[in-house]
Write an enzyme that holds these catalytic residues in place. Structure first.
Site, PDB file in Angstrom:
ATOM      1  N   ASP A 140       6.024  -1.294   8.403  1.00 42.72           N
ATOM      2  CA  ASP A 140       5.336  -2.529   8.010  1.00 42.72           C
ATOM      3  C   ASP A 140       6.319  -3.691   8.130  1.00 42.72           C
ATOM      4  OD1 ASP A 140       3.751  -0.370   7.024  1.00 42.72           O
ATOM      5  OD2 ASP A 140       2.831  -1.688   5.535  1.00 42.72           O
ATOM      6  N   LYS A 203      -2.164  -6.593   8.611  1.00 40.00           N
ATOM      7  CA  LYS A 203      -2.104  -6.486   7.153  1.00 40.00           C
ATOM      8  C   LYS A 203      -2.037  -7.888   6.557  1.00 40.00           C
ATOM      9  CE  LYS A 203       1.284  -4.678   3.777  1.00 40.00           C
ATOM     10  NZ  LYS A 203       2.505  -3.849   3.650  1.00 40.00           N
ATOM     11  N   LYS A 239      -5.383  -3.629   6.843  1.00 39.47           N
ATOM     12  CA  LYS A 239      -4.802  -3.285   5.544  1.00 39.47           C
ATOM     13  C   LYS A 239      -4.699  -4.520   4.650  1.00 39.47           C
ATOM     14  CE  LYS A 239      -0.562  -1.496   3.376  1.00 39.47           C
ATOM     15  NZ  LYS A 239       0.769  -0.896   3.599  1.00 39.47           N
TER      16      LYS A 239
END
Length: 294
Positions: A140, A203, A239
């Site tokens: 991430d 995300k 996400k």
């Protein structure tokens, strides 16, 4: 002269009208959320959690204990699915890899100068490679928001592409930091650029320093994912993260994904929720009693 990055964003037909986005979110949630409040959906949401510890006080022993709770959960609740992943700082990927016994649970690491993304590109690439070598299945990173807001989109995309290369087999989630981007126009552009540069997931937020996930940001991001899929045939995951702590909030994101992207996205291969507090709240609702397992 317009570069290919601005041209790519300009091709997008996703709305950038903030008032329209807010109204659509309200309509979708009011019409559909209650129908999704079922035991099956709550279990699915639990199975989509990236169980996260990102504290200054984390240590090899605390991360090992955190991981052991995931092992214990499988033994104590065999009737329930596990979380999707354990998310930690890159230096702890070997710890989780050593301790984790549950094969279905992935190891995710934040990387690339998380949470600010303010370090040398070479450091971001090296940190990512070391995390993957240590056992990370997923990475991430935060998009370089400063370069993005300056309009230096080539630099933004080149950096994401290079980090993606250093991920090797691991999946790359690109955090847009939507609380800093603020507008639907910026969130649309960032979504398009991240996917164009090889993101496997986009995300919302880090949960550090800026407002976290919002349903409005999620709406724009999901519409961009849908458009990208229709243009390329490539499914990119979504996400929400940052402040998603209640069952009600998680159901809101589930509802948007279901209504905009459809059933194909409703598993933990393409839908995740970044959370540290959500797991216990969902468990309490699934089991029908207050539970503080994690």
């Amino acid at each position: 002269m317009t570069d290919k990055y601005h041209e790519q964003v300009a091709k997008s037909g996703v709305t950038t009208d903030d008032a329209f986005v807010s109204a659509e979110v309200k309509r979708i949630i009011e019409k559909n959320l209650e129908a999704n409040r079922t035991p099956e959906v709550l279990k699915l949401l639990f199975n989509c959690i990236d169980l996260t510890t990102l504290n200054a006080t984390d240590s090899p022993s605390s991360v090992a204990r955190f991981t052991e709770r995931v092992n214990d959960f499988e033994e104590q609740h065999p009737e329930l699915p596990p979380v999707a992943a354990i998310c930690v700082y890159p230096c702890f990927s070997p710890v989780v890899r050593t301790v984790l016994d549950v094969s279905e649970v992935n190891i995710a690491c934040v990387s690339g100068g998380f949470p600010s993304s303010q370090t040398f590109p070479e450091v971001k690439i090296a940190e990512t490679a070391l995390a993957v070598e240590g056992g990370a299945d997923e990475i991430d990173i935060v998009m370089n928001v400063g370069d993005f807001l300056d309009g230096d989109w080539e630099e933004v995309c080149d950096e994401i592409s290079e980090i993606k290369h250093s991920c090797r087999h691991a999946h790359l989630k690109v955090i847009l930091e939507t609380g800093a981007l603020k507008t639907a126009e910026n969130i649309r552009a960032a979504s398009v650029l991240a996917m164009y540069s090889g993101a496997d997931f986009i995300k919302t937020s880090t949960g550090k320093g800026y407002p976290g996930a919002s349903l409005e940001a999620a709406y724009v991001m999901c519409q961009c994912i849908k458009e990208y899929y229709e243009a390329t045939g490539t499914m990119v995951g979504f996400k929400p993260a940052g402040g998603v702590s209640t069952t009600e909030e998680a159901l809101g994101y589930y509802t948007l994904v279901k209504e905009i992207l459809g059933e194909k996205w409703l598993d933990n291969e393409y839908f995740r929720i970044g959370a540290s507090r959500l797991a216990n709240n969902l468990l309490s609702d699934i089991l029908g009693e207050e539970t503080k397992f994690f």
